[in-house]
Design a protein around this motif. Structure first.
Motif, PDB file in Angstrom:
ATOM      1  N   ALA A 458       0.841  -1.205   0.000  1.00  0.00           N
ATOM      2  CA  ALA A 458       0.000   0.000   0.000  1.00  0.00           C
ATOM      3  C   ALA A 458       0.874   1.252   0.000  1.00  0.00           C
ATOM      4  N   VAL A 459       1.935   1.229   0.813  1.00  0.00           N
ATOM      5  CA  VAL A 459       2.845   2.372   0.850  1.00  0.00           C
ATOM      6  C   VAL A 459       3.479   2.578  -0.523  1.00  0.00           C
ATOM      7  N   SER A 460       3.934   1.483  -1.131  1.00  0.00           N
ATOM      8  CA  SER A 460       4.562   1.591  -2.446  1.00  0.00           C
ATOM      9  C   SER A 460       3.594   2.189  -3.456  1.00  0.00           C
ATOM     10  N   ALA A 461       2.340   1.711  -3.416  1.00  0.00           N
ATOM     11  CA  ALA A 461       1.366   2.231  -4.367  1.00  0.00           C
ATOM     12  C   ALA A 461       1.161   3.726  -4.151  1.00  0.00           C
ATOM     13  N   SER A 462       1.106   4.161  -2.874  1.00  0.00           N
ATOM     14  CA  SER A 462       0.888   5.582  -2.604  1.00  0.00           C
ATOM     15  C   SER A 462       2.084   6.400  -3.076  1.00  0.00           C
ATOM     16  N   LEU A 463       3.273   5.778  -3.111  1.00  0.00           N
ATOM     17  CA  LEU A 463       4.468   6.480  -3.579  1.00  0.00           C
ATOM     18  C   LEU A 463       4.665   6.279  -5.078  1.00  0.00           C
ATOM     19  N   LYS A 464       3.676   5.635  -5.719  1.00  0.00           N
ATOM     20  CA  LYS A 464       3.700   5.396  -7.177  1.00  0.00           C
ATOM     21  C   LYS A 464       4.888   4.540  -7.594  1.00  0.00           C
ATOM     22  N   VAL A 465       5.316   3.658  -6.710  1.00  0.00           N
ATOM     23  CA  VAL A 465       6.415   2.751  -7.042  1.00  0.00           C
ATOM     24  C   VAL A 465       5.807   1.444  -7.549  1.00  0.00           C
ATOM     25  N   PRO A 466       6.222   0.951  -8.716  1.00  0.00           N
ATOM     26  CA  PRO A 466       5.626  -0.279  -9.242  1.00  0.00           C
ATOM     27  C   PRO A 466       5.909  -1.473  -8.336  1.00  0.00           C
TER      28      PRO A 466
ATOM     29  N   LEU B  58      -7.455   1.826  -1.161  1.00  0.00           N
ATOM     30  CA  LEU B  58      -6.920   0.530  -0.728  1.00  0.00           C
ATOM     31  C   LEU B  58      -8.034  -0.498  -0.602  1.00  0.00           C
ATOM     32  N   ALA B  79      -2.408   3.738  -6.771  1.00  0.00           N
ATOM     33  CA  ALA B  79      -1.274   4.316  -7.494  1.00  0.00           C
ATOM     34  C   ALA B  79      -1.703   5.472  -8.390  1.00  0.00           C
ATOM     35  N   PHE B  83      -1.988  10.888  -2.864  1.00  0.00           N
ATOM     36  CA  PHE B  83      -1.973  10.972  -1.405  1.00  0.00           C
ATOM     37  C   PHE B  83      -0.682  10.377  -0.865  1.00  0.00           C
ATOM     38  N   PHE B  87       0.948   4.642   8.204  1.00  0.00           N
ATOM     39  CA  PHE B  87       0.168   3.619   8.890  1.00  0.00           C
ATOM     40  C   PHE B  87       0.565   3.532  10.360  1.00  0.00           C
ATOM     41  N   SER B 108      11.915   6.287  -8.247  1.00  0.00           N
ATOM     42  CA  SER B 108      11.239   5.792  -9.446  1.00  0.00           C
ATOM     43  C   SER B 108      10.641   6.928 -10.276  1.00  0.00           C
ATOM     44  N   ILE B 156       6.842  12.912  -1.880  1.00  0.00           N
ATOM     45  CA  ILE B 156       6.344  13.104  -3.236  1.00  0.00           C
ATOM     46  C   ILE B 156       5.382  14.290  -3.305  1.00  0.00           C
TER      47      ILE B 156
END
Lengths: 562, 362
Positions: A458-466, B58, B79, B83, B87, B108, B156
């Motif tokens: 979830a953290v990765s997705a929020s940081l737009k990391v694949p 999520l 993605a 935001f 957590f 990235s 970001i």
């Protein structure tokens, strides 16, 4: 506006979700091909005649009506029950000594007990022949009774199964809450009462699970019955005889299905028990610390020494015998039994085959298992797909190696199977070995993945990391110890396995473990002992390398220190 | 905060989330304005985390829409939304250094190394950990880990900051300290922030507006003062602060009867005479000083028990002539000394009409 008119939302899958779903679909296909479809081929074969016509239960009827065949069923059952009844109490006491006493040299005793895991099951059987066979050193101890038969099978199985029982029971017994014992002490409970009301109930599920695991191990093992079974037939040897000896594939399939029944039953019971088992150790539990008590510790030390030396002795006999010129008449040492070219056309080639096969299984199997477990654990949504793959991954545990091997014969020889070209190659041995030992590896990987924070993705997705970047940068490095475990597990099992691959090798791809069977069959027992020794040394070296590597991991990766 | 007139940054409309037969969110609507600090407050299982996870994408809602910055994000995966999130577990990558954790989202994006380095250094300075870049998360205290997680989420420059119980894993002293820092940081950056908590004190001190949730619905949205002073329901009154709940019936316009006694109430929320009601008053609102017998809503009580709580004492009071209502009231230590308050003492107290809130009996 009424309550019903809010728009329903269908979540849009992200690119990552789509990649992972495609991966899951591929995995489902992979497991279908290497596990489910071959078993289906076996099942349908058991309902067909020689020409492939459906004959209903005719083969099964013939099986039950042929006393020579049906007797094996009872023989297998008898041997399995006796071995379970002997091994489980012995392993329980041994595990108790390792976890609940202040006995010294625990690491040594633990190491001694685990030796049999490094060897093919054939090895203790070969040792028994050297000790009690027709030219046995201690033949007199049996009062003229032959070692071949139930006695030999049971004795060799006890040695072979002991470490498997021990590992589960050590785990079960090491989870204890000190506070329960302190409460019992405060209430004035006697030692016996503490054992009966705290220790035993805590280990109950471990004991049940162990019993079923041992039962299944014995009933499905092929090597021991082959070497010391003599004319005492069991299910495992029957399959071999029907298929290899008499080319009666249909009857082989029937025996395979029969062999699948106890294995499936014990698997189901084990699953039910595991589900019932509630976490014994809450986060606040105080780990159990044994207190010294001289009489108990001494008694347990003597017990463990007796068992440990017996195991060491049995293995040492084969090693020793492999260096003997002519057992038991000329005991001078020689290396001639290691000139394997004298016993097998491939000579040392079988060993290189084994190494290649084991390395390929370890590398490919580990990649497959870890990717599969990751997809099952970490993909979002798509519950049907995830549960399906997880279920497929659990099947191999319930399928005896012989049955899986036989299934492969049927499936890969089927007319029109585009994968038929694999038959008789090294590749099919690798695929079969990966499938055979898939479940335990899968569970190891799943356990490791479950320990990761669920929110990494979830953290990765929020940081737009694949997702693949987090997989390689975070997931894999954290799980390296488990990945190493899985690779070693595949390697050692690939080195020692006999049962599944015995149906699948060709003259060029013969493995060291299979050469042992052949040499023993042709009377080259010393060569068989030598080859078994080579396998044990290889497995032990790999295990030691693993120890070194894990030490290196914890030393070079500063973040693992707390 | 004045939010009238502006168009909301985040607009949630009629959100419902079902897990099987369980409804975790039931037709929830809410607006959050730019630069605002909104706190979702409620007991566990009230749906506050579900709402936060729906906003993040999520766990996407069953029905209803979410617009962020004018864009419909209702069905988008995380993605594709804008935001940053912290957590409760922080979810720091244990095998990466603090520097790599904070820079994780920057790498990235293909920024040059020097630019990433400058940005990470800036963020670490912002959260007060300028020298910890080379450390691993396990070498940091819980409070420091929390700051790293915050820096990583901010790296970001997201339009929306989501905090899922970010302080609850810390001990009390660190929590109070971090609370202030968090508030200052949010002010300084002006980032729209939504935080989930079950801790009312956290909500009262941090929030521009509090959203009190219960059983998957919003009970009240208001400033901390509004929620504390004018709770919209007995649930809110009970969950935020301490409250006396007195069983009453409406006697006539502006008057309720409690245990045979009549009390003036400023507002009856439109309840008709004869209606069964619950009347609430906070212990600190019970007037204990300068009350004359016979003054408005006065009552002669006897102190039944005293509980010492440091800077004040909480007393259980019962009418001196028996009967209802029993009331809990706070006495300052000063007053305690001046009046020599101890169990058995009889004294007059008053329930000020503007402090009494009446709700229909549930």
């Amino acid at each position: 506006m009424t309550a019903a008119s809010a728009p329903l939302i269908r979540a849009r899958a992200s690119r990552d979700d789509l990649i992972m779903r495609a991966g899951l679909a591929l995995f489902a296909l992979f497991l279908l091909v290497v596990v489910a479809l071959p078993l289906w081929a076996l099942l349908s074969k058991s309902f067909q005649d020689h020409n492939g016509n459906f004959v209903g239960l005719a083969n099964y009827l013939r099986y039950v009506e042929t006393p020579a065949l049906f007797q094996s069923f009872w023989n297998s059952l008898f041997v399995a029950i006796v071995v379970t009844a002997i091994v489980v109490p012995l392993a329980f006491i041994y595990a108790y000594a390792l976890t609940r006493s202040c006995m010294r040299f625990k690491a040594v005793f633990q190491g001694l007990a685990l030796i049999p895991i490094l060897a093919p099951s054939l090895l203790p059987a070969i040792s028994l022949i050297y000790l009690f066979g027709n030219q046995g050193l201690l033949k007199g101890w049996l009062f003229g009774q032959p070692v071949y038969g139930a006695t030999g099978i049971i004795t060799a199985q006890v040695f072979y199964c002991f470490p498997h029982a021990l590992m589960i029971l050590v785990t079960a017994l090491s989870m204890a809450d000190q506070r329960l014992y302190e409460s019992a002490d405060a209430l004035g409970a006697s030692r016996l009462r503490k054992f009966l009301t705290v220790t035993l109930p805590g280990a109950k599920y471990g004991l049940i699970s162990t019993s079923f695991v041992i039962f299944t191990l014995v009933i499905t093992d092929f090597g021991i019955a082959k070497v010391v079974g003599g004319r005492f037939n069991v299910l495992a040897t029957d399959i071999y005889k029907q298929v290899i000896g008499q080319q009666n594939f249909e009857m082989g399939a029937v025996v395979g299905v029969v062999l699948l029944v106890p294995a499936l039953l014990s698997f189901a019971v084990d699953r039910i028990v595991a589900r019932r088992q509630v976490a014994q150790l809450s986060a606040r539990a105080v780990p159990f610390e044994p207190k010294p008590r001289q009489s108990r510790d001494l008694a347990l030390t003597l017990f463990c020494a007796a068992i440990g030396l017996a195991i060491l002795g049995v293995f040492a006999v084969s090693v020793w015998a492999s260096f003997i010129t002519f057992w038991p008449y000329n005991l001078t040492l020689t290396l001639k039994n290691y000139a394997f070219g004298n016993f097998d056309p491939l000579g040392w080639g079988v060993y290189w085959n084994s190494l290649k096969m084991a390395a390929a299984s370890a590398i490919l199997g580990t990649i497959a298992v870890f990717l599969g477990a990751y997809l099952v654990e970490k993909s979002k949504g798509f519950h049907v797909g995830r549960n399906f793959v997880h279920l497929l991954a659990m099947i191999p545990l319930a399928v005896p190696g012989l049955v899986l091997g036989l299934s492969y014969i049927f499936f890969f020889n089927m007319k029109g199977n585009p994968l038929g070209f694999l038959y008789g190659t090294m590749a099919i041995l690798v695929v079969n070995t990966v499938a055979h030992f898939y479940t335990v590896s899968h569970l190891t990987a799943v356990t490791a993945l479950k320990q990761l924070d669920a929110e990494f993705e979830a953290v990765s997705a929020s940081l737009k990391v694949p997702v693949w970047r987090t997989f390689f940068r975070v997931t894999v490095p954290i799980c390296l110890p488990a990945i190493l475990d899985v690779a070693i597990y595949f390697f050692v099992n690939a080195m020692t396995t006999v049962s599944a691959v015995i149906f699948l090798y060709s003259s060029e791809t013969k493995l060291a473990s299979l050469a042992i069977v052949n040499m023993d069959e042709s009377g080259f027992t010393a060569g068989a002992a030598g080859m078994a020794t080579v396998i044990v040394v290889t497995s032990a070296a790999v295990k030691l390398a693993q120890l070194g590597l894990s030490r290196l991991l914890s030393r070079t990766q500063a973040w693992r220190k707390r | 905060m004045d939010v009238t007139g502006a168009s909301p940054y985040l607009s949630i409309r009629r959100l419902t989330k079902r897990f099987g037969s369980f409804t975790a969110l039931d037709d929830v609507s809410l607006d959050v304005f730019a630069r605002e600090f909104v706190v979702f407050l409620g007991p566990s299982g009230c749906g506050k985390t579900t709402l936060l996870r729906a906003i993040a994408g999520l766990d996407i809602q069953t029905s209803g829409t979410i617009h962020q910055g004018g864009r419909d994000v209702s069905a988008l995966p995380p993605a594709e939304r804008d935001f940053g999130i912290v957590f409760q577990s922080y979810a720091l990558f244990p095998n990466l250094t603090v520097f790599d954790n904070v820079g994780y989202g920057l790498v990235s994006r293909g920024q040059p190394r020097s630019q990433i380095q400058a940005r990470v250094a800036e963020l670490l300075a912002l959260v007060g950990l300028p020298d910890s870049g080379a450390k691993y998360p396990s070498q940091l205290s819980g409070g420091q880990q929390q700051r790293v997680a915050l820096a990583r989420a901010l790296a970001i420059s997201p339009g929306l900051l989501l905090l899922d119980e970010p302080l609850s894993a810390l001990d009390a002293r660190v929590r109070t300290h971090l609370r202030q820092e968090l508030k200052e940081l949010q002010r300084k950056l002006g980032i729209t922030t939504i935080m989930v908590t079950h801790d009312q004190e956290e909500a009262l001190t941090l929030a521009d507006r509090i959203v009190v949730m219960n059983h998957g619905v919003i009970d009240q949205v208001g400033t901390p003062t509004e929620v504390y002073r004018q709770p919209a329901s007995p649930f809110v009154a009970d969950f935020v602060g301490t409250m006396n709940f007195l069983q009453a019936s409406v006697a006539e316009h502006g008057v309720v009867a409690i245990g045979g006694r009549q009390f003036w109430v400023e507002s009856l929320n439109g309840m008709k005479p004869g209606t069964a009601a619950t009347v609430c008053i906070r212990p600190e609102d019970v007037k204990t000083r300068n009350v004359e017998p016979g003054s408005e809503n006065a009552l002669e009580v006897e102190v039944k028990a005293l509980e010492f709580l440091g800077s004040f004492a909480r007393a259980r009071l019962a009418p001196a002539d028996g009967g209802d209502p029993e009331i809990v009231a706070d006495f300052s230590i000063n007053l305690l000394r001046d009046l020599k308050v101890e169990p058995g003492l009889k004294l007059p107290v008053a329930l000020p009409p503007d402090r009494l809130r009446a709700f229909p009996k549930a």
